[in-house]
Scaffold this motif. Sequence first.
Motif, mmCIF file in Angstrom:
data_model
loop_
_atom_site.group_PDB
_atom_site.id
_atom_site.type_symbol
_atom_site.label_atom_id
_atom_site.label_comp_id
_atom_site.label_asym_id
_atom_site.label_seq_id
_atom_site.Cartn_x
_atom_site.Cartn_y
_atom_site.Cartn_z
ATOM 1 N N GLU A 174 1.155 -0.871 -0.116
ATOM 2 C CA GLU A 174 0.525 -0.095 -0.082
ATOM 3 C C GLU A 174 0.637 1.524 0.189
ATOM 4 N N LYS A 175 1.947 1.588 1.152
ATOM 5 C CA LYS A 175 2.705 2.078 1.330
ATOM 6 C C LYS A 175 3.846 2.346 -0.147
ATOM 7 N N ILE A 176 4.172 1.301 -1.369
ATOM 8 C CA ILE A 176 4.234 1.672 -2.466
ATOM 9 C C ILE A 176 3.799 1.674 -3.714
ATOM 10 N N GLY A 177 2.454 2.173 -2.989
ATOM 11 C CA GLY A 177 1.776 2.346 -4.229
ATOM 12 C C GLY A 177 1.295 3.869 -4.167
ATOM 13 N N ALA A 178 0.942 3.967 -2.843
ATOM 14 C CA ALA A 178 1.043 5.218 -2.630
ATOM 15 C C ALA A 178 1.706 6.598 -3.256
ATOM 16 N N HIS A 179 3.349 5.670 -3.245
ATOM 17 C CA HIS A 179 4.655 7.130 -3.357
ATOM 18 C C HIS A 179 4.281 6.868 -4.575
ATOM 19 N N GLU A 180 4.102 5.711 -5.382
ATOM 20 C CA GLU A 180 4.038 5.783 -6.697
ATOM 21 C C GLU A 180 2.646 6.344 -7.164
ATOM 22 N N HIS A 181 2.281 6.610 -6.971
ATOM 23 C CA HIS A 181 0.869 7.095 -7.464
ATOM 24 C C HIS A 181 0.983 9.198 -7.135
ATOM 25 N N ALA A 182 1.457 9.187 -5.975
ATOM 26 C CA ALA A 182 2.028 10.574 -5.838
ATOM 27 C C ALA A 182 3.360 10.935 -7.178
ATOM 28 N N LEU A 183 3.888 10.411 -7.054
ATOM 29 C CA LEU A 183 4.486 10.528 -8.222
ATOM 30 C C LEU A 183 4.488 10.234 -9.752
ATOM 31 N N LEU A 184 3.020 9.703 -9.938
ATOM 32 C CA LEU A 184 2.518 9.764 -10.993
ATOM 33 C C LEU A 184 2.024 11.402 -11.306
ATOM 34 N N ALA A 185 1.230 11.586 -10.054
ATOM 35 C CA ALA A 185 0.648 13.430 -10.015
ATOM 36 C C ALA A 185 1.993 14.127 -10.666
ATOM 37 N N HIS A 186 2.478 13.659 -9.622
ATOM 38 C CA HIS A 186 3.768 15.154 -10.388
ATOM 39 C C HIS A 186 4.002 15.160 -11.562
ATOM 40 N N ALA A 187 4.379 13.999 -12.325
ATOM 41 C CA ALA A 187 4.775 14.105 -13.252
ATOM 42 C C ALA A 187 3.498 14.426 -14.114
ATOM 43 N N THR A 188 2.296 13.919 -13.954
ATOM 44 C CA THR A 188 1.477 14.257 -14.343
ATOM 45 C C THR A 188 1.084 15.813 -14.410
ATOM 46 N N GLU A 189 1.194 16.165 -13.639
ATOM 47 C CA GLU A 189 1.169 17.718 -13.803
ATOM 48 C C GLU A 189 1.919 18.577 -14.344
ATOM 49 N N ALA A 190 3.088 17.784 -14.372
ATOM 50 C CA ALA A 190 4.118 18.454 -14.273
ATOM 51 C C ALA A 190 4.392 18.729 -16.197
#
Lengths: 421, 150
Positions: free
Chosen positions: A314-330
């Motif tokens: 779950e923590k791994i998924g949350a970390h990757e999700h945060a990376l994806l959200a940041h990457a998607t926005e940027a």
Amino acid sequence: MTAPANQLRATPPAGHALNVEKIRAEFPILHQQVHGKPLVYLDNAATSQKPRDVIDAISRYYERDNANIHRGVHALSERATEAYEAARCAAQNFLGAALPSEIIFVRGTTEAINLVAQTFGRTRVGAGDEVIVTTMEHHSNIVPWQMLCGEKGAKLRVAPISDRGELDLEEFQKLLGPKTRLVALTHVSNALGTINPIREIVRMAHDRNVPVLVDGAQAVPHLKVDVRDLGCDFYAFSGHKVYGPTGIGVLYGKSDLLAAMPPYQGGGDMISSVTFEKTTYNKVPFKFEAGTPDVAGAIGLGAAFAYVNGLGIEKIGAHEHALLAHATEAVSAIPGVRLIGTAPQKAGVLSFLIDDIHPHDIGTILDQEGIAIRTGHHCSEPVMHRFGIPATARASFALYNTFQEVDALVRGIAKVREVFA
Amino acid sequence: MADLRELYQEVILEHSKAPRNFRALPAANHKAEGYNPLCGDRFTVYVATEGDAIRDVSFEGAGCAISKASASMMTQVVKGKTRAEAEQLFERFHNLVTGQPAPGGDAPALGKLEVFSGVSEFPLRVKCATLAWHTLRAALEGKQEAVSTE
């Protein structure tokens, strides 16, 4: 045009607890330079890197325990057998399967799907029958079914996807009919990142008594997968995408289905007794594991499960999700960028195009910056046809990636546009 | 950036954005398809020959900057050459992009195709640079099946 890094960095979400710096220290390969720049590895959907624990488990096995399994009476064979079967139990627990015998070790997702096509498929699919796949499948979940349908005179039906890259559930349901013998679909799309609603799809198929095979290659590294909760009949994945070694993967199958299926390959270990008149096959799962298996690979995979469990999926998924959200926005803020795959439910995959620059050129320029991404059709040509494009550039994230690396990708894309200005 | 500029020379970028002879050729008596599965580049090369001479040549399709520019410049260079000269040019070009010494003898000079010398530092891109040439060769040899770089 490159904004300062601090403006690009999203704040990690609350409860985001992975110690990425410590994790990175556990992956030896990450600490190198490529073309004079620190390696930024963003090709995790192709294969993930391996932590020290996995590398050590494989070395330890070869240094201390290596022997053939299941038949030996000596100490090394006993240890090797025990370690191999312990890996099977680790896989069972990882997937939430009811029994260890529901876990078959294979070379990877591709072999798992071929196994089901050649055993279950060949006995259950006949002339005029239908197998349903989706537009977003990897070639490995298309071609085995095409081969089967070609051989049997059956028909391959394809459930379409939307412009955002989501499965069209209404159209999918319409395809389910009295001739449907199997649904084979991916849990997470490797080209688009879309997470499919497997529980709902399984329910729809089971309402019609149609079994479901799930290609979990891209899901297992990012999501908690519980096969009994999903309800699927088969689940396949590859070890190397979930921090384990190449050459080993898992096919989960419900025990009653596995018991009724004929063997896949003939050979040693899959038999109980052999005479020239009659051969009796071994019980499940050994019936499907002919020949000496990849013992070291299974043990390495067991170590990978332990590693992932230790951090918490779950923590791994949350970390990757945060990376994806940041990457998607940027990345989507960069002029000329078009994202391919914008489903609301996505795992850590960012497929994109920049102006009319070919992805292969993007990949070469990013590589010069030390950034490894994948470019091409990602073995999903039907997805490319669906969007009318020859290829995409794809960045994919893993537990060891950082927000700084996403920023490096953003700077790299700026450089690509500079070269092609 | 120095290395990248060696690969993506201005002339190459310019040809990739505005490829020459980028059209079908109704008068063609030879045609072949080329495919690079690695990146999905796909071109059709059309050739109109008269006796031994390449009277006209054109191409269509989609590909990366290197493959498109290479196809564009190839059509300019081989037009008016004999088949044998085109084959010699390909050999010379292949040596250039793979970093091998130029063949001796009286092979025709590469001229502006020399801009592709930077490809030799990027081995993964050799297939992109040579796709159109392989396809031209297939067209002239009358190959029916699409040529693949793999």
